[in-house]
Design an enzyme around this catalytic site. Structure first.
Site, PDB file in Angstrom:
ATOM      1  N   ARG A   1     -23.131 -11.379  14.039  1.00  0.00           N
ATOM      2  CA  ARG A   1     -21.819 -10.769  13.795  1.00  0.00           C
ATOM      3  C   ARG A   1     -20.982 -11.606  12.827  1.00  0.00           C
ATOM      4  O   ARG A   1     -20.365 -11.066  11.910  1.00  0.00           O
ATOM      5  CB  ARG A   1     -21.071 -10.561  15.109  1.00  0.00           C
ATOM      6  CG  ARG A   1     -21.719  -9.501  15.989  1.00  0.00           C
ATOM      7  CD  ARG A   1     -21.031  -9.366  17.316  1.00  0.00           C
ATOM      8  NE  ARG A   1     -21.083 -10.642  18.029  1.00  0.00           N
ATOM      9  CZ  ARG A   1     -20.282 -10.978  19.029  1.00  0.00           C
ATOM     10  NH1 ARG A   1     -19.351 -10.149  19.456  1.00  0.00           N
ATOM     11  NH2 ARG A   1     -20.411 -12.148  19.617  1.00  0.00           N
TER      12      ARG A   1
ATOM     13  N   ASN B   1     -21.846  -6.268  19.135  1.00  0.00           N
ATOM     14  CA  ASN B   1     -23.081  -6.283  19.912  1.00  0.00           C
ATOM     15  C   ASN B   1     -23.114  -5.058  20.807  1.00  0.00           C
ATOM     16  O   ASN B   1     -22.083  -4.659  21.351  1.00  0.00           O
ATOM     17  CB  ASN B   1     -23.166  -7.531  20.785  1.00  0.00           C
ATOM     18  CG  ASN B   1     -23.517  -8.772  20.008  1.00  0.00           C
ATOM     19  OD1 ASN B   1     -24.040  -8.711  18.912  1.00  0.00           O
ATOM     20  ND2 ASN B   1     -23.227  -9.918  20.587  1.00  0.00           N
TER      21      ASN B   1
END
Length: 92
Positions: free
Chosen positions: A20, A38
């Site tokens: 990320r 996620n």
């Protein structure tokens, strides 16, 4: 400029490897708006909004990911361009 939005789902070993943060860094560099998060199933989802060539470059870069990642697939679909999106953020 040709503005588009695209959703992506990245599968493989993509959680717990700074995917990320890596995605946010790349998206910021490309001037894209959107988000990355996620998923409960172990994948990473993202929305990229911006100039068409920059979005395509970001999608291409997802196949590499950060060094510790092992990407097995990147699935994409077009989304509606959203002029209200400002900046790129990591969602939980």
């Amino acid at each position: 400029m040709d503005q588009i939005a695209m959703k992506a789902r990245v599968t493989g070993h993509v959680q717990g490897v700074a995917f990320r943060a890596w995605t946010r860094s790349r998206a910021d560099r490309l001037g894209l708006s959107g988000w990355v998060c996620n998923e409960d199933n172990g994948s990473v989802s993202a929305l990229f909004d911006g100039e068409k060539d920059a979005v395509q470059t970001m999608i291409d870069e997802l196949w590499e990911g950060p060094g510790a990642a092992s990407v097995s697939d990147v699935q994409t679909e077009m989304a509606d361009h959203d002029t209200t999106l400002k900046g790129f953020r990591i969602r939980r």
